[in-house]
Design an enzyme around this catalytic site. Sequence first.
Site, PDB file in Angstrom:
ATOM      1  N   TYR A  60      72.169  37.605  27.115  1.00  0.00           N
ATOM      2  CA  TYR A  60      71.049  37.466  26.179  1.00  0.00           C
ATOM      3  C   TYR A  60      71.433  38.189  24.890  1.00  0.00           C
ATOM      4  O   TYR A  60      71.464  39.410  24.840  1.00  0.00           O
ATOM      5  CB  TYR A  60      69.770  38.085  26.747  1.00  0.00           C
ATOM      6  CG  TYR A  60      69.194  37.387  27.958  1.00  0.00           C
ATOM      7  CD1 TYR A  60      69.567  36.089  28.298  1.00  0.00           C
ATOM      8  CD2 TYR A  60      68.269  38.036  28.765  1.00  0.00           C
ATOM      9  CE1 TYR A  60      69.021  35.466  29.413  1.00  0.00           C
ATOM     10  CE2 TYR A  60      67.707  37.413  29.876  1.00  0.00           C
ATOM     11  CZ  TYR A  60      68.085  36.138  30.191  1.00  0.00           C
ATOM     12  OH  TYR A  60      67.541  35.524  31.299  1.00  0.00           O
ATOM     13  N   PRO A 213      56.832  29.522  33.805  1.00  0.00           N
ATOM     14  CA  PRO A 213      55.541  29.251  34.456  1.00  0.00           C
ATOM     15  C   PRO A 213      54.750  28.103  33.845  1.00  0.00           C
ATOM     16  O   PRO A 213      53.865  27.550  34.499  1.00  0.00           O
ATOM     17  CB  PRO A 213      54.781  30.571  34.306  1.00  0.00           C
ATOM     18  CG  PRO A 213      55.470  31.297  33.206  1.00  0.00           C
ATOM     19  CD  PRO A 213      56.912  30.883  33.267  1.00  0.00           C
ATOM     20  N   LEU A 214      55.079  27.705  32.611  1.00  0.00           N
ATOM     21  CA  LEU A 214      54.382  26.583  31.986  1.00  0.00           C
ATOM     22  C   LEU A 214      55.334  25.438  31.661  1.00  0.00           C
ATOM     23  O   LEU A 214      55.033  24.586  30.831  1.00  0.00           O
ATOM     24  CB  LEU A 214      53.666  27.040  30.706  1.00  0.00           C
ATOM     25  CG  LEU A 214      52.468  27.975  30.902  1.00  0.00           C
ATOM     26  CD1 LEU A 214      51.905  28.421  29.571  1.00  0.00           C
ATOM     27  CD2 LEU A 214      51.389  27.311  31.733  1.00  0.00           C
ATOM     28  N   GLY A 215      56.479  25.391  32.332  1.00  0.00           N
ATOM     29  CA  GLY A 215      57.495  24.397  31.989  1.00  0.00           C
ATOM     30  C   GLY A 215      57.438  23.151  32.837  1.00  0.00           C
ATOM     31  O   GLY A 215      57.186  23.198  34.041  1.00  0.00           O
ATOM     32  N   GLY A 216      57.662  21.992  32.206  1.00  0.00           N
ATOM     33  CA  GLY A 216      57.785  20.744  32.927  1.00  0.00           C
ATOM     34  C   GLY A 216      56.479  20.079  33.295  1.00  0.00           C
ATOM     35  O   GLY A 216      56.436  19.203  34.156  1.00  0.00           O
ATOM     36  N   PHE A 217      55.384  20.462  32.642  1.00  0.00           N
ATOM     37  CA  PHE A 217      54.087  19.853  32.916  1.00  0.00           C
ATOM     38  C   PHE A 217      53.982  18.480  32.249  1.00  0.00           C
ATOM     39  O   PHE A 217      54.437  18.293  31.117  1.00  0.00           O
ATOM     40  CB  PHE A 217      52.955  20.729  32.359  1.00  0.00           C
ATOM     41  CG  PHE A 217      52.594  21.916  33.187  1.00  0.00           C
ATOM     42  CD1 PHE A 217      51.326  22.052  33.704  1.00  0.00           C
ATOM     43  CD2 PHE A 217      53.516  22.921  33.449  1.00  0.00           C
ATOM     44  CE1 PHE A 217      50.972  23.158  34.457  1.00  0.00           C
ATOM     45  CE2 PHE A 217      53.184  24.036  34.193  1.00  0.00           C
ATOM     46  CZ  PHE A 217      51.901  24.153  34.708  1.00  0.00           C
ATOM     47  N   PRO A 219      51.372  15.659  30.511  1.00  0.00           N
ATOM     48  CA  PRO A 219      50.124  15.830  29.761  1.00  0.00           C
ATOM     49  C   PRO A 219      48.901  15.921  30.669  1.00  0.00           C
ATOM     50  O   PRO A 219      47.994  16.721  30.421  1.00  0.00           O
ATOM     51  CB  PRO A 219      50.075  14.591  28.870  1.00  0.00           C
ATOM     52  CG  PRO A 219      51.515  14.215  28.665  1.00  0.00           C
ATOM     53  CD  PRO A 219      52.185  14.542  29.969  1.00  0.00           C
ATOM     54  N   LEU A 220      48.881  15.123  31.733  1.00  0.00           N
ATOM     55  CA  LEU A 220      47.746  15.155  32.650  1.00  0.00           C
ATOM     56  C   LEU A 220      47.649  16.509  33.351  1.00  0.00           C
ATOM     57  O   LEU A 220      46.568  17.101  33.455  1.00  0.00           O
ATOM     58  CB  LEU A 220      47.872  14.032  33.689  1.00  0.00           C
ATOM     59  CG  LEU A 220      46.753  13.960  34.740  1.00  0.00           C
ATOM     60  CD1 LEU A 220      45.415  13.692  34.061  1.00  0.00           C
ATOM     61  CD2 LEU A 220      47.057  12.875  35.765  1.00  0.00           C
TER      62      LEU A 220
END
Length: 286
Positions: A60, A213-217, A219-220
Site C-alpha cells: 500500500y 462490504p458494499l462491492g458488487g451490488f 441496482p436492485l
Amino acid sequence: MTNSTYTMTGGPTVARMGYGAMQLAGPRVWGPPADRGEAIAVLRTAVELGVDHIDTADFYGPHVVNEILREALAPFSGDLTIVTKVGSVRDENGGWPHARSPEQLRDQVHSNLRTLGVDALDVVNLRVGGGADGHSTVPGSIAEPFGALAEMRAEGLIRHLGVSVVDAEQVAEARAIAPIVTVQNWYNVAHRGDEELIASLAEQGISYVPFWPLGGFSPLQSGVLDAVAARLGQTPNAVALTWLLQRSPNVLLIPGTSKEAHLRENVAAAELELPADAVAELDAIG
C-alpha cells in the site's frame, strides 16, 4: 455489540470491529496522502475508540501506509494486532502483479518488518487469487508459497498466518501445512459465496474477514439496502457492516477510511442491532 471480541484458536483475541489502512495512501493506493497529519489522526483515533486490530500491507503506497502506521502508533502496544499481507507487489504503473515465489515472499516479509519497525509480524496473510475482477478466488495449489511463510513462522519472523482470496480447498491445503488464524475474502450481503466456508471456519475457531462490504451490488440489491437503511435511520454502509457482524461470531470487520468522521461512523456500526425483519429482508437479496 460494542465490546464484542473474538478469540482465534491459537491466535490473538481482538475486538470484532477493526480498521483497514489501505485508504491512508494517496489516490489508487499510490504515493503519500494529501494530508499525512489527518492519516496519523485517524489511526490514533481508531485506537482510542477501541480498535485493536489494523489491516495493512507494505504494497500500500508502496511502503507509505506502514510508515504512517509506525509514525502514528509505534512503539506498538502489546494489545494491538497488526495484520499484513504478502503475495503482490506494485509495478511502475501502479499495478498489483503477483509475487509469490519463496524468495519474493521472504523479501516482502523483511520489507514489512523494516517499514513497521518490528522484530516479528503479528499476522501475515498470503494473498492468492484476484481473477479478472481482482477480487475472486483462482483455483490451484498454494503449497509452495504458503510453505515458505510457514518456514518464516518457524524462524520467528511471523507469529500467525492467514490466507486471502482463497477457496475452501486452498484453506484446507494451508491448514495441512501450518495453523491459520484468519481468512480474508470478498463477502457481503449481496455476494455470499462463502456461507459454507464461514460456518466451517467458525467451528475451527478461525476468523473470517470480509472485504469490500458494499462491492458488487446490483441496482436492485442496492435499492433494498438503501430502503432498509432509510427505514432504520442509518447509512447503507452502517447497515451493511452490522449485517456482517450479525452473520457469524467469527466475522471480523476492517472498514477503511481516511477521514476521522467516517471512522467514527464505521466504529459506531458495532453498536447497532438490526431487527429480525430487516435481517430477513437483507438476507433475501443475496
